[in-house]
Motif scaffolding. Structure first.
Motif, PDB file in Angstrom:
ATOM      1  N   PRO A 162      -2.060  29.705 -82.832  1.00 51.30           N
ATOM      2  CA  PRO A 162      -1.096  30.400 -81.984  1.00 51.30           C
ATOM      3  C   PRO A 162       0.125  30.908 -82.744  1.00 51.30           C
ATOM      4  O   PRO A 162       0.705  31.942 -82.380  1.00 51.30           O
ATOM      5  CB  PRO A 162      -0.698  29.327 -80.957  1.00 51.30           C
ATOM      6  CG  PRO A 162      -1.865  28.407 -80.907  1.00 51.30           C
ATOM      7  CD  PRO A 162      -2.384  28.360 -82.309  1.00 51.30           C
ATOM      8  N   VAL A 163       0.511  30.200 -83.788  1.00 52.24           N
ATOM      9  CA  VAL A 163       1.663  30.627 -84.583  1.00 52.24           C
ATOM     10  C   VAL A 163       1.277  31.750 -85.535  1.00 52.24           C
ATOM     11  O   VAL A 163       1.960  32.779 -85.628  1.00 52.24           O
ATOM     12  CB  VAL A 163       2.246  29.443 -85.384  1.00 52.24           C
ATOM     13  CG1 VAL A 163       3.387  29.909 -86.276  1.00 52.24           C
ATOM     14  CG2 VAL A 163       2.709  28.348 -84.448  1.00 52.24           C
ATOM     15  N   LEU A 164       0.167  31.582 -86.223  1.00 47.68           N
ATOM     16  CA  LEU A 164      -0.172  32.491 -87.310  1.00 47.68           C
ATOM     17  C   LEU A 164      -0.756  33.820 -86.842  1.00 47.68           C
ATOM     18  O   LEU A 164      -0.649  34.818 -87.563  1.00 47.68           O
ATOM     19  CB  LEU A 164      -1.126  31.806 -88.278  1.00 47.68           C
ATOM     20  CG  LEU A 164      -0.541  30.587 -89.006  1.00 47.68           C
ATOM     21  CD1 LEU A 164      -1.556  29.988 -89.970  1.00 47.68           C
ATOM     22  CD2 LEU A 164       0.740  30.953 -89.744  1.00 47.68           C
ATOM     23  N   GLU A 174       6.559  34.761 -95.706  1.00 45.08           N
ATOM     24  CA  GLU A 174       7.986  35.062 -95.540  1.00 45.08           C
ATOM     25  C   GLU A 174       8.601  34.291 -94.378  1.00 45.08           C
ATOM     26  O   GLU A 174       9.700  34.610 -93.925  1.00 45.08           O
ATOM     27  CB  GLU A 174       8.159  36.570 -95.303  1.00 45.08           C
ATOM     28  CG  GLU A 174       7.597  37.422 -96.435  1.00 45.08           C
ATOM     29  CD  GLU A 174       7.473  38.891 -96.071  1.00 45.08           C
ATOM     30  OE1 GLU A 174       7.686  39.230 -94.873  1.00 45.08           O
ATOM     31  OE2 GLU A 174       7.161  39.706 -96.955  1.00 45.08           O
ATOM     32  N   LEU A 175       7.911  33.271 -93.868  1.00 42.20           N
ATOM     33  CA  LEU A 175       8.419  32.502 -92.732  1.00 42.20           C
ATOM     34  C   LEU A 175       9.713  31.780 -93.091  1.00 42.20           C
ATOM     35  O   LEU A 175       9.918  31.347 -94.227  1.00 42.20           O
ATOM     36  CB  LEU A 175       7.382  31.475 -92.281  1.00 42.20           C
ATOM     37  CG  LEU A 175       6.049  32.022 -91.752  1.00 42.20           C
ATOM     38  CD1 LEU A 175       5.158  30.866 -91.309  1.00 42.20           C
ATOM     39  CD2 LEU A 175       6.264  33.005 -90.620  1.00 42.20           C
ATOM     40  N   ILE A 180       8.598  27.217 -90.741  1.00 48.14           N
ATOM     41  CA  ILE A 180       7.784  26.305 -91.552  1.00 48.14           C
ATOM     42  C   ILE A 180       7.829  24.904 -90.957  1.00 48.14           C
ATOM     43  O   ILE A 180       6.809  24.199 -90.900  1.00 48.14           O
ATOM     44  CB  ILE A 180       8.265  26.284 -93.009  1.00 48.14           C
ATOM     45  CG1 ILE A 180       7.975  27.600 -93.698  1.00 48.14           C
ATOM     46  CG2 ILE A 180       7.609  25.145 -93.786  1.00 48.14           C
ATOM     47  CD1 ILE A 180       6.516  27.854 -93.977  1.00 48.14           C
ATOM     48  N   ASP A 181       8.995  24.482 -90.496  1.00 41.79           N
ATOM     49  CA  ASP A 181       9.113  23.158 -89.881  1.00 41.79           C
ATOM     50  C   ASP A 181       8.208  23.049 -88.657  1.00 41.79           C
ATOM     51  O   ASP A 181       7.602  22.000 -88.416  1.00 41.79           O
ATOM     52  CB  ASP A 181      10.569  22.899 -89.471  1.00 41.79           C
ATOM     53  CG  ASP A 181      11.449  22.510 -90.642  1.00 41.79           C
ATOM     54  OD1 ASP A 181      10.895  22.098 -91.686  1.00 41.79           O
ATOM     55  OD2 ASP A 181      12.680  22.633 -90.534  1.00 41.79           O
ATOM     56  N   LEU A 225       3.559  23.964 -97.608  1.00 42.39           N
ATOM     57  CA  LEU A 225       3.099  22.804 -96.849  1.00 42.39           C
ATOM     58  C   LEU A 225       2.605  21.696 -97.773  1.00 42.39           C
ATOM     59  O   LEU A 225       2.840  20.513 -97.524  1.00 42.39           O
ATOM     60  CB  LEU A 225       1.989  23.229 -95.885  1.00 42.39           C
ATOM     61  CG  LEU A 225       2.403  24.215 -94.781  1.00 42.39           C
ATOM     62  CD1 LEU A 225       1.185  24.702 -94.013  1.00 42.39           C
ATOM     63  CD2 LEU A 225       3.423  23.585 -93.834  1.00 42.39           C
ATOM     64  N   LEU A 226       1.935  22.076 -98.842  1.00 36.29           N
ATOM     65  CA  LEU A 226       1.467  21.075 -99.810  1.00 36.29           C
ATOM     66  C   LEU A 226       2.626  20.395-100.525  1.00 36.29           C
ATOM     67  O   LEU A 226       2.511  19.232-100.935  1.00 36.29           O
ATOM     68  CB  LEU A 226       0.543  21.737-100.840  1.00 36.29           C
ATOM     69  CG  LEU A 226      -0.897  21.962-100.403  1.00 36.29           C
ATOM     70  CD1 LEU A 226      -1.599  22.948-101.329  1.00 36.29           C
ATOM     71  CD2 LEU A 226      -1.661  20.635-100.359  1.00 36.29           C
TER      72      LEU A 226
END
Length: 285
Positions: A162-164, A174-175, A180-181, A225-226
Protein backbone atom coordinates in the motif's frame (compact mmCIF):
# COMPACT_ATOMS: atom_id res chain seq x y z
CA UNK A 1 57.69 -16.33 -16.88
CA UNK A 2 56.61 -19.58 -15.23
CA UNK A 3 60.19 -20.25 -14.13
CA UNK A 4 60.43 -16.72 -12.77
CA UNK A 5 57.20 -17.17 -10.80
CA UNK A 6 58.43 -20.47 -9.38
CA UNK A 7 61.63 -18.77 -8.24
CA UNK A 8 60.08 -15.73 -6.54
CA UNK A 9 57.38 -17.77 -4.83
CA UNK A 10 59.94 -20.28 -3.54
CA UNK A 11 61.61 -17.40 -1.69
CA UNK A 12 58.40 -15.73 -0.50
CA UNK A 13 57.65 -15.70 3.21
CA UNK A 14 55.02 -12.95 3.36
CA UNK A 15 52.29 -11.93 0.94
CA UNK A 16 50.79 -8.46 1.19
CA UNK A 17 47.82 -6.96 -0.59
CA UNK A 18 48.24 -3.20 -0.83
CA UNK A 19 46.01 -0.40 -2.01
CA UNK A 20 46.03 0.77 -5.62
CA UNK A 21 47.02 -0.54 -9.00
CA UNK A 22 49.75 0.31 -11.50
CA UNK A 23 49.03 4.03 -11.01
CA UNK A 24 49.05 3.85 -7.21
CA UNK A 25 52.48 5.40 -6.63
CA UNK A 26 55.51 3.97 -4.81
CA UNK A 27 54.83 0.58 -3.26
CA UNK A 28 56.44 1.59 0.04
CA UNK A 29 53.79 4.32 0.49
CA UNK A 30 50.78 2.09 -0.07
CA UNK A 31 48.28 1.14 2.63
CA UNK A 32 48.50 -2.57 3.50
CA UNK A 33 45.02 -4.10 3.18
CA UNK A 34 45.93 -7.63 4.26
CA UNK A 35 49.06 -9.58 5.09
CA UNK A 36 49.64 -13.33 5.01
CA UNK A 37 52.54 -15.06 6.73
CA UNK A 38 51.06 -18.45 7.60
CA UNK A 39 52.61 -20.95 5.17
CA UNK A 40 49.24 -22.50 4.31
CA UNK A 41 47.75 -19.09 3.49
CA UNK A 42 50.82 -18.17 1.42
CA UNK A 43 50.49 -21.44 -0.50
CA UNK A 44 46.80 -20.76 -1.09
CA UNK A 45 47.60 -17.28 -2.42
CA UNK A 46 50.22 -18.76 -4.73
CA UNK A 47 47.87 -21.33 -6.21
CA UNK A 48 45.03 -18.87 -6.71
CA UNK A 49 47.19 -16.24 -8.43
CA UNK A 50 49.47 -18.37 -10.60
CA UNK A 51 47.30 -21.21 -11.95
CA UNK A 52 45.58 -20.34 -15.20
CA UNK A 53 46.14 -19.26 -18.77
CA UNK A 54 48.38 -16.44 -20.00
CA UNK A 55 46.55 -14.19 -22.45
CA UNK A 56 49.51 -12.76 -24.38
CA UNK A 57 48.20 -9.23 -23.78
CA UNK A 58 47.17 -6.83 -21.02
CA UNK A 59 43.93 -5.04 -20.24
CA UNK A 60 43.99 -1.27 -20.41
CA UNK A 61 42.92 -0.45 -16.85
CA UNK A 62 45.38 0.18 -14.03
CA UNK A 63 43.89 -2.55 -11.84
CA UNK A 64 44.16 -2.86 -8.09
CA UNK A 65 44.77 -3.90 -5.40
CA UNK A 66 48.40 -4.97 -5.80
CA UNK A 67 50.02 -8.18 -4.58
CA UNK A 68 53.50 -7.93 -3.03
CA UNK A 69 55.75 -10.91 -2.39
CA UNK A 70 58.39 -10.38 0.32
CA UNK A 71 61.28 -12.57 1.36
CA UNK A 72 62.42 -13.37 4.90
CA UNK A 73 64.23 -10.01 5.11
CA UNK A 74 61.11 -8.10 4.05
CA UNK A 75 62.41 -7.21 0.59
CA UNK A 76 59.92 -7.06 -2.28
CA UNK A 77 60.54 -9.91 -4.71
CA UNK A 78 57.65 -9.34 -7.09
CA UNK A 79 54.37 -7.54 -7.53
CA UNK A 80 51.17 -8.09 -9.47
CA UNK A 81 48.00 -6.12 -10.11
CA UNK A 82 44.56 -7.69 -9.79
CA UNK A 83 42.36 -6.74 -12.73
CA UNK A 84 38.65 -7.30 -12.34
CA UNK A 85 37.19 -10.74 -11.80
CA UNK A 86 40.00 -13.25 -11.98
CA UNK A 87 42.80 -11.57 -13.92
CA UNK A 88 46.29 -11.07 -12.49
CA UNK A 89 49.13 -9.14 -14.12
CA UNK A 90 52.59 -10.10 -12.81
CA UNK A 91 55.29 -7.44 -13.30
CA UNK A 92 53.14 -5.92 -15.99
CA UNK A 93 55.66 -3.50 -17.47
CA UNK A 94 58.18 -6.34 -17.81
CA UNK A 95 56.09 -9.25 -19.09
CA UNK A 96 52.96 -7.57 -20.51
CA UNK A 97 51.05 -10.84 -20.21
CA UNK A 98 47.94 -11.05 -18.03
CA UNK A 99 46.98 -14.32 -16.40
CA UNK A 100 43.33 -15.47 -16.48
CA UNK A 101 43.24 -17.52 -13.29
CA UNK A 102 41.69 -20.96 -13.27
CA UNK A 103 39.24 -20.29 -10.44
CA UNK A 104 38.30 -16.58 -10.33
CA UNK A 105 35.51 -17.03 -7.78
CA UNK A 106 37.90 -18.68 -5.34
CA UNK A 107 40.45 -15.90 -5.76
CA UNK A 108 37.97 -13.08 -5.18
CA UNK A 109 36.42 -14.81 -2.17
CA UNK A 110 39.85 -15.50 -0.69
CA UNK A 111 40.74 -11.82 -0.98
CA UNK A 112 37.38 -10.70 0.44
CA UNK A 113 37.68 -13.04 3.41
CA UNK A 114 41.13 -11.61 4.15
CA UNK A 115 39.46 -8.19 4.43
CA UNK A 116 40.62 -6.81 1.07
CA UNK A 117 37.86 -4.32 0.18
CA UNK A 118 35.66 -4.30 -2.92
CA UNK A 119 36.31 -7.89 -3.95
CA UNK A 120 32.70 -9.05 -3.71
CA UNK A 121 31.84 -6.27 -6.18
CA UNK A 122 33.57 -8.26 -8.92
CA UNK A 123 30.73 -10.80 -8.67
CA UNK A 124 28.18 -8.20 -9.79
CA UNK A 125 28.52 -8.79 -13.58
CA UNK A 126 28.51 -12.62 -13.44
CA UNK A 127 25.56 -12.62 -11.01
CA UNK A 128 23.61 -10.15 -13.17
CA UNK A 129 24.25 -12.42 -16.16
CA UNK A 130 23.26 -15.55 -14.26
CA UNK A 131 20.03 -14.05 -12.89
CA UNK A 132 19.10 -12.01 -15.98
CA UNK A 133 18.98 -8.73 -14.06
CA UNK A 134 20.42 -6.28 -16.57
CA UNK A 135 17.93 -3.43 -16.78
CA UNK A 136 15.57 -2.92 -19.69
CA UNK A 137 12.66 -0.49 -20.04
CA UNK A 138 11.36 0.89 -17.81
CA UNK A 139 14.48 1.59 -15.78
CA UNK A 140 12.41 2.10 -12.63
CA UNK A 141 9.26 0.44 -11.34
CA UNK A 142 6.18 2.50 -12.24
CA UNK A 143 3.74 3.70 -9.60
CA UNK A 144 0.12 2.59 -9.30
CA UNK A 145 -1.41 -0.71 -10.29
CA UNK A 146 1.05 -1.05 -13.17
CA UNK A 147 3.84 -1.33 -10.63
CA UNK A 148 2.18 -3.81 -8.29
CA UNK A 149 3.37 -6.86 -10.22
CA UNK A 150 6.97 -5.66 -9.91
CA UNK A 151 6.60 -5.63 -6.12
CA UNK A 152 5.27 -9.19 -6.19
CA UNK A 153 8.05 -10.38 -8.50
CA UNK A 154 10.65 -8.84 -6.20
CA UNK A 155 9.26 -10.59 -3.13
CA UNK A 156 8.31 -7.34 -1.42
CA UNK A 157 6.15 -8.19 1.64
CA UNK A 158 2.44 -7.53 1.05
CA UNK A 159 2.31 -5.25 4.06
CA UNK A 160 4.49 -2.73 2.19
CA UNK A 161 2.52 -2.71 -1.06
CA UNK A 162 0.00 0.00 0.00
CA UNK A 163 2.88 2.39 0.64
CA UNK A 164 5.08 1.56 -2.31
CA UNK A 165 2.43 1.47 -5.04
CA UNK A 166 1.96 5.20 -4.49
CA UNK A 167 5.53 5.94 -5.62
CA UNK A 168 7.81 4.89 -8.45
CA UNK A 169 10.95 2.86 -7.92
CA UNK A 170 13.00 6.01 -8.32
CA UNK A 171 10.88 7.86 -5.74
CA UNK A 172 11.33 4.93 -3.34
CA UNK A 173 14.93 5.99 -3.05
CA UNK A 174 13.88 9.52 -2.15
CA UNK A 175 11.51 8.80 0.76
CA UNK A 176 11.73 11.06 3.78
CA UNK A 177 12.88 9.74 7.13
CA UNK A 178 9.27 9.84 8.36
CA UNK A 179 8.20 7.70 5.41
CA UNK A 180 11.07 5.31 6.04
CA UNK A 181 10.00 5.03 9.68
CA UNK A 182 6.52 4.03 8.52
CA UNK A 183 7.91 1.37 6.17
CA UNK A 184 10.24 0.15 8.90
CA UNK A 185 7.38 -0.10 11.42
CA UNK A 186 5.12 -1.98 9.00
CA UNK A 187 7.87 -4.45 8.18
CA UNK A 188 8.91 -5.01 11.78
CA UNK A 189 5.30 -5.56 12.88
CA UNK A 190 4.73 -8.12 10.14
CA UNK A 191 8.14 -9.79 10.60
CA UNK A 192 9.45 -9.53 14.18
CA UNK A 193 12.50 -11.72 13.50
CA UNK A 194 15.56 -9.62 12.55
CA UNK A 195 17.04 -12.55 10.62
CA UNK A 196 13.77 -13.04 8.78
CA UNK A 197 13.68 -9.36 7.82
CA UNK A 198 17.29 -9.51 6.69
CA UNK A 199 16.52 -12.50 4.45
CA UNK A 200 13.57 -10.77 2.81
CA UNK A 201 15.49 -7.52 2.35
CA UNK A 202 18.59 -9.17 0.87
CA UNK A 203 16.46 -11.16 -1.57
CA UNK A 204 14.52 -8.02 -2.52
CA UNK A 205 17.75 -6.11 -3.07
CA UNK A 206 19.08 -8.97 -5.18
CA UNK A 207 16.04 -8.92 -7.48
CA UNK A 208 16.40 -5.30 -8.57
CA UNK A 209 17.55 -4.61 -12.15
CA UNK A 210 21.11 -3.34 -12.51
CA UNK A 211 22.22 -0.61 -12.39
CA UNK A 212 19.54 2.12 -11.99
CA UNK A 213 16.92 0.46 -9.79
CA UNK A 214 19.46 -1.54 -7.77
CA UNK A 215 21.72 1.41 -7.02
CA UNK A 216 19.61 4.56 -7.30
CA UNK A 217 15.96 3.55 -6.86
CA UNK A 218 14.44 0.92 -4.61
CA UNK A 219 17.95 -0.21 -3.78
CA UNK A 220 18.43 2.91 -1.66
CA UNK A 221 15.27 2.13 0.29
CA UNK A 222 16.25 -1.50 0.92
CA UNK A 223 19.76 -0.57 2.02
CA UNK A 224 18.31 2.00 4.46
CA UNK A 225 16.14 -0.74 5.94
CA UNK A 226 19.07 -3.15 6.15
CA UNK A 227 21.11 -0.49 7.95
CA UNK A 228 18.82 -0.92 10.98
CA UNK A 229 19.79 -4.57 11.39
CA UNK A 230 22.78 -5.88 13.30
CA UNK A 231 25.58 -7.41 11.25
CA UNK A 232 25.20 -10.87 12.88
CA UNK A 233 21.54 -10.98 11.77
CA UNK A 234 22.41 -10.00 8.21
CA UNK A 235 25.28 -12.48 8.20
CA UNK A 236 23.06 -15.30 9.47
CA UNK A 237 20.50 -14.53 6.77
CA UNK A 238 23.20 -14.50 4.08
CA UNK A 239 24.62 -17.82 5.24
CA UNK A 240 21.28 -19.51 5.72
CA UNK A 241 19.59 -18.68 2.43
CA UNK A 242 21.66 -19.98 -0.47
CA UNK A 243 20.04 -18.30 -3.44
CA UNK A 244 21.55 -16.18 -6.19
CA UNK A 245 19.23 -13.29 -5.29
CA UNK A 246 20.37 -13.20 -1.66
CA UNK A 247 23.99 -13.42 -2.83
CA UNK A 248 23.48 -10.49 -5.19
CA UNK A 249 21.76 -8.58 -2.38
CA UNK A 250 24.84 -9.08 -0.22
CA UNK A 251 27.11 -7.91 -3.06
CA UNK A 252 24.97 -4.78 -3.54
CA UNK A 253 24.98 -4.06 0.19
CA UNK A 254 28.73 -4.51 0.56
CA UNK A 255 29.40 -2.27 -2.43
CA UNK A 256 27.68 0.57 -0.57
CA UNK A 257 28.48 -0.21 3.06
CA UNK A 258 31.78 -2.09 3.03
CA UNK A 259 32.65 -5.37 4.74
CA UNK A 260 35.32 -6.56 7.12
CA UNK A 261 35.15 -10.07 5.69
CA UNK A 262 32.12 -11.19 7.74
CA UNK A 263 29.56 -11.02 4.93
CA UNK A 264 32.08 -12.40 2.44
CA UNK A 265 32.52 -15.48 4.62
CA UNK A 266 28.75 -15.81 5.04
CA UNK A 267 27.94 -15.62 1.32
CA UNK A 268 31.03 -17.49 0.16
CA UNK A 269 29.44 -20.98 0.12
CA UNK A 270 26.55 -19.67 -1.99
CA UNK A 271 28.89 -18.05 -4.49
CA UNK A 272 30.96 -21.24 -4.68
CA UNK A 273 27.76 -23.18 -5.35
CA UNK A 274 26.81 -20.75 -8.12
CA UNK A 275 30.35 -20.51 -9.53
CA UNK A 276 31.97 -23.86 -8.72
CA UNK A 277 35.60 -24.76 -9.43
CA UNK A 278 36.12 -25.80 -13.04
CA UNK A 279 36.01 -29.52 -13.63
CA UNK A 280 39.15 -31.27 -14.76
CA UNK A 281 37.76 -31.38 -18.28
CA UNK A 282 36.94 -27.66 -18.29
CA UNK A 283 39.99 -26.42 -16.41
CA UNK A 284 42.18 -23.85 -18.10
CA UNK A 285 45.50 -25.49 -19.09
Amino acid sequence: MIEWLDDVWSRTRTVQFVEGGEDGGPLRDRTVLAELSDPAAVDAARALTTEGRFLGDICRCHGGPTILLRNAEGQVLASAGIHGHGSVSWQRSRFRDDLAVTDPAALQLFLAEQGVPDQLATFLPPLADLLGLHETNPQFRPAGEAGRRYLAERGVPDVLHPVLVTVTGQQSGELTEAQIDDVRHRLKTAMPSPTGRATILLSWLGRLPIPAEAFCGEGILVRRLLADLALPDVSTAAAGTRTGHVALGVVNLVMHSGDNGTLAAAVGPTLRQLFPPPSTADAVP
